[in-house]
Design an enzyme around this catalytic site. Structure first.
Site, PDB file in Angstrom:
ATOM      1  N   SER A  36      31.382  50.373  43.443  1.00  0.00           N
ATOM      2  CA  SER A  36      30.646  50.771  44.830  1.00  0.00           C
ATOM      3  C   SER A  36      31.561  50.233  45.763  1.00  0.00           C
ATOM      4  CB  SER A  36      29.515  49.759  45.035  1.00  0.00           C
ATOM      5  OG  SER A  36      28.861  50.208  46.217  1.00  0.00           O
TER       6      SER A  36
ATOM      7  N   ARG B 171      21.474  65.673  50.630  1.00  0.00           N
ATOM      8  CA  ARG B 171      22.367  66.413  49.628  1.00  0.00           C
ATOM      9  C   ARG B 171      21.688  67.285  48.672  1.00  0.00           C
ATOM     10  NH1 ARG B 171      27.162  64.489  51.276  1.00  0.00           N
ATOM     11  NH2 ARG B 171      27.061  62.234  51.571  1.00  0.00           N
TER      12      ARG B 171
ATOM     13  N   LYS C  32      20.752  56.490  45.036  1.00  0.00           N
ATOM     14  CA  LYS C  32      21.011  57.181  46.217  1.00  0.00           C
ATOM     15  C   LYS C  32      19.865  57.318  47.165  1.00  0.00           C
ATOM     16  CE  LYS C  32      25.367  56.982  44.953  1.00  0.00           C
ATOM     17  NZ  LYS C  32      26.219  56.083  45.841  1.00  0.00           N
TER      18      LYS C  32
ATOM     19  N   SER D 148      32.179  58.646  55.647  1.00  0.00           N
ATOM     20  CA  SER D 148      32.710  57.197  55.461  1.00  0.00           C
ATOM     21  C   SER D 148      33.621  56.839  56.296  1.00  0.00           C
ATOM     22  CB  SER D 148      33.482  57.373  53.900  1.00  0.00           C
ATOM     23  OG  SER D 148      32.450  57.755  53.145  1.00  0.00           O
TER      24      SER D 148
ATOM     25  N   ASP E  76      28.978  61.532  45.138  1.00  0.00           N
ATOM     26  CA  ASP E  76      28.084  62.270  46.098  1.00  0.00           C
ATOM     27  C   ASP E  76      27.860  63.623  45.731  1.00  0.00           C
ATOM     28  OD1 ASP E  76      27.406  59.838  47.355  1.00  0.00           O
ATOM     29  OD2 ASP E  76      28.656  60.442  49.082  1.00  0.00           O
TER      30      ASP E  76
ATOM     31  N   GLN F 178      30.848  50.664  48.803  1.00  0.00           N
ATOM     32  CA  GLN F 178      30.050  49.988  49.959  1.00  0.00           C
ATOM     33  C   GLN F 178      29.904  48.585  49.532  1.00  0.00           C
ATOM     34  OE1 GLN F 178      26.160  51.931  49.941  1.00  0.00           O
ATOM     35  NE2 GLN F 178      26.735  53.725  50.806  1.00  0.00           N
TER      36      GLN F 178
ATOM     37  N   ARG G 271      16.070  51.184  48.856  1.00  0.00           N
ATOM     38  CA  ARG G 271      17.194  51.131  48.177  1.00  0.00           C
ATOM     39  C   ARG G 271      17.640  49.639  47.978  1.00  0.00           C
ATOM     40  NH1 ARG G 271      21.384  55.473  50.670  1.00  0.00           N
ATOM     41  NH2 ARG G 271      22.466  54.944  48.606  1.00  0.00           N
TER      42      ARG G 271
HETATM   43  C1  S3P Z   1      30.120  55.455  50.622  1.00  0.00           C
HETATM   44  C2  S3P Z   1      30.171  54.874  48.969  1.00  0.00           C
HETATM   45  C3  S3P Z   1      29.247  55.583  48.309  1.00  0.00           C
HETATM   46  C4  S3P Z   1      28.778  56.828  48.525  1.00  0.00           C
HETATM   47  C5  S3P Z   1      28.215  56.805  50.006  1.00  0.00           C
HETATM   48  C6  S3P Z   1      29.319  56.607  51.061  1.00  0.00           C
HETATM   49  C7  S3P Z   1      31.126  54.782  51.553  1.00  0.00           C
HETATM   50  O1  S3P Z   1      28.212  54.578  47.905  1.00  0.00           O
HETATM   51  O2  S3P Z   1      27.869  57.574  47.791  1.00  0.00           O
HETATM   52  O3  S3P Z   1      27.802  58.210  50.417  1.00  0.00           O
HETATM   53  O4  S3P Z   1      31.111  55.142  52.673  1.00  0.00           O
HETATM   54  O5  S3P Z   1      31.525  53.600  51.603  1.00  0.00           O
HETATM   55  P1  S3P Z   1      28.487  53.612  46.967  1.00  0.00           P
HETATM   56  O6  S3P Z   1      29.132  52.320  47.358  1.00  0.00           O
HETATM   57  O7  S3P Z   1      26.777  53.045  46.703  1.00  0.00           O
HETATM   58  O8  S3P Z   1      28.851  54.243  45.587  1.00  0.00           O
END
Ligand code: S3P
Length: 455
Positions: free
Chosen positions: A171, A400, A352, A26, A325, A173, A126
């Site tokens: 989320s 994973r 995921k 991340s 995760d 993201q 996705r």
């Molecule tokens: C991440 C957020 C998570 C995580 C992903 C990395 C990020 O996803 O599962 O591996 O770096 O912001 P989500 O935002 O869909 O929960």
């Protein structure tokens, strides 16, 4: 010779030794993205050189940033400056990486350029509606496949609008995509999250000189605000080890009795360590040693000893976001524990890299684990002994899932193989070597061609 990507994990003795897991995925994505926007040279040490992050680097190059990696292992990023993103000349292929895709959609959405995103078979399944809905409110337009799936074209806004948006799903993201688009909007962009998710975007924006305000609202939700049109200063970034990658050797050590493993320089950001809290509640012997702040993130050495005393627990639902995760590998630990582990609030696992709830349930059942699965929950009944194993598990392009079952193979009576281990290099290059250095026995199945991770 064609690369063959099956791997088999055989029962091993106790694990021991010290290892350093690769950089946080991340943080690595964000370091490249923000470095590419800032004026001047950003120098990154410890960047994860996994495929997902390399895809982000390539996309930022296509949008005008100069990015190189020196023989000293340092990555140098020369940013384009505010509003300077160039329209990519070709389709951006993000491979397996949802984080690259969703965050970059935010970046593109806030700039008057168009970009088309695609990815591998997993990423093309996705959902992207979760980012396109708020980004449309900010002025961007999208044309994708049904259900908002990739390939998808973004036409960024001419005049980006700041919005206030309440996240319908927990989320990081989505939060990050909105904040990144907000960097080019006049005024304040606000994201409200009911459950706190990882805050690496907020931390890193601050590191680049952008003010980010967070406040807790009356109902306990968090508001994150960023003012647009600020100047970003290039800086130095030290990427800590990824706690989500450390989870695999950590669980392996916790379930292999007699193990003593030290994982150095692991990031222990409070919003990422739910797995370790849960393992401790299960009775695992885990200690954070030499806790310190490095490059604005909390890091520690993670010492895990296998005490053969894991017991089942109920995982609190409010902890889910901080270990989102890590459920596949927690399910592995639960399969070796004495008693029942109940995991709830897992709807997000369905979308995921694979449907992780289903893939874990199917794989564990095939290994002889007793479990029940619902739409958003998984209950595992352990009997304090390692499951039987002796199967080849399907992984559906999910790194994973592959690593989790290779960890389970360290203790199962019979070996466990995974059908396709190639996606491991998206997040954890060197996984097999690191595990084997600690004492695991993971190799290509006998009689098959050499396993070549780097092809
Ligand atoms: C991440 C957020 C998570 C995580 C992903 C990395 C990020 O996803 O599962 O591996 O770096 O912001 P989500 O935002 O869909 O929960």
């Amino acid at each position: 010779m064609q690369a063959f990507s099956s791997l088999i994990s055989n029962k091993c003795e106790a694990l021991s030794g010290t290892a350093r897991v690769p950089g946080d995925k991340s943080i690595s994505h964000r370091a490249l993205m923000l470095g590419a926007l800032a004026v001047g040279e950003t120098i990154i040490s410890g960047l994860l050189e996994g495929e997902d992050v390399l895809n982000t680097a390539e996309a930022m190059r296509q949008m005008g940033a100069r990015i190189s990696c020196g023989s000293d292992g340092l990555w140098r990023v020369y940013g384009v400056g505010p509003g300077g993103l160039r329209e990519p000349e070709d389709v951006l292929d993000m491979g397996n990486s949802g984080t690259s895709t969703r965050l970059l959609m935010g970046l593109v959405a806030g700039n008057p350029i168009a970009a088309t995103f695609t990815g591998d078979a997993s990423l093309r399944k996705r959902p992207m509606g979760r980012v396109t809905v708020p980004l449309e409110m900010m002025g961007a337009r999208f044309l994708g496949r049904s259900g908002g799936r990739l390939p998808l074209t973004v036409q960024g806004a001419e005049d980006t609008l700041p919005i206030e948006y309440v996240l319908p799903v927990a989320s990081a993201q989505v939060k990050s995509a909105i904040l990144l688009a907000g960097l080019n909007a006049p005024g304040t962009t606000t994201v409200i999250e009911g459950t706190p998710t990882r805050d690496h975007t907020e931390n890193m924006l601050r590191h680049f000189g952008i003010e980010v305000f967070t406040d807790e609202l009356e109902d306990g939700a968090m508001a994150v605000r960023v003012d647009g049109l600020g100047q970003m200063r290039a800086c130095a970034i030290d990427v800590p080890g990824d706690p989500s990658s450390a989870a695999f050797p950590a669980v392996a050590a916790a379930i292999c009795e007699g193990s003593d493993v030290m994982l150095s320089q692991v990031g222990i950001n409070a919003r990422r360590i739910g797995l370790y809290e849960t393992l401790k509640e299960m009775g695992a012997d885990i200690a954070f040693e030499n806790e310190r702040i490095e490059g604005g993130e909390k890091v520690a050495g993670l010492r895990v000893r296998g005490n053969g005393a894991l017991k089942g627990v109920d995982v609190p639902e409010e902890r889910v976001a901080s270990m989102i995760d890590e459920f596949p590998v927690l399910a592995v630990a639960a399969s070796c524990a004495q008693g029942t582990t109940r995991m709830t609030g897992l709807k997000e696992l369905r979308v995921k890299e694979s449907d992780r709830l289903l893939m874990m349930a199917k794989g564990l059942e095939a290994c002889g684990v007793r479990l029940e699965m619902g739409e958003d929950w998984l209950t595992i009944h352990g009997d304090g002994k390692a499951p039987k194993g002796g199967v080849c598990v399907e992984t559906e392009l999910d790194h994973r899932i592959a690593m989790s079952f290779l960890v389970l193979g360290c203790v199962s009576d019979d070996p466990i193989s995974v059908d396709d281990a190639a996606p491991i290099k998206t997040s954890f290059p060197g996984f097999v070597e690191l595990m084997n250095d600690l004492g695991a026995s993971i190799a290509p199945p006998e009689g098959l061609p050499d396993y070549r991770l780097d092809d």
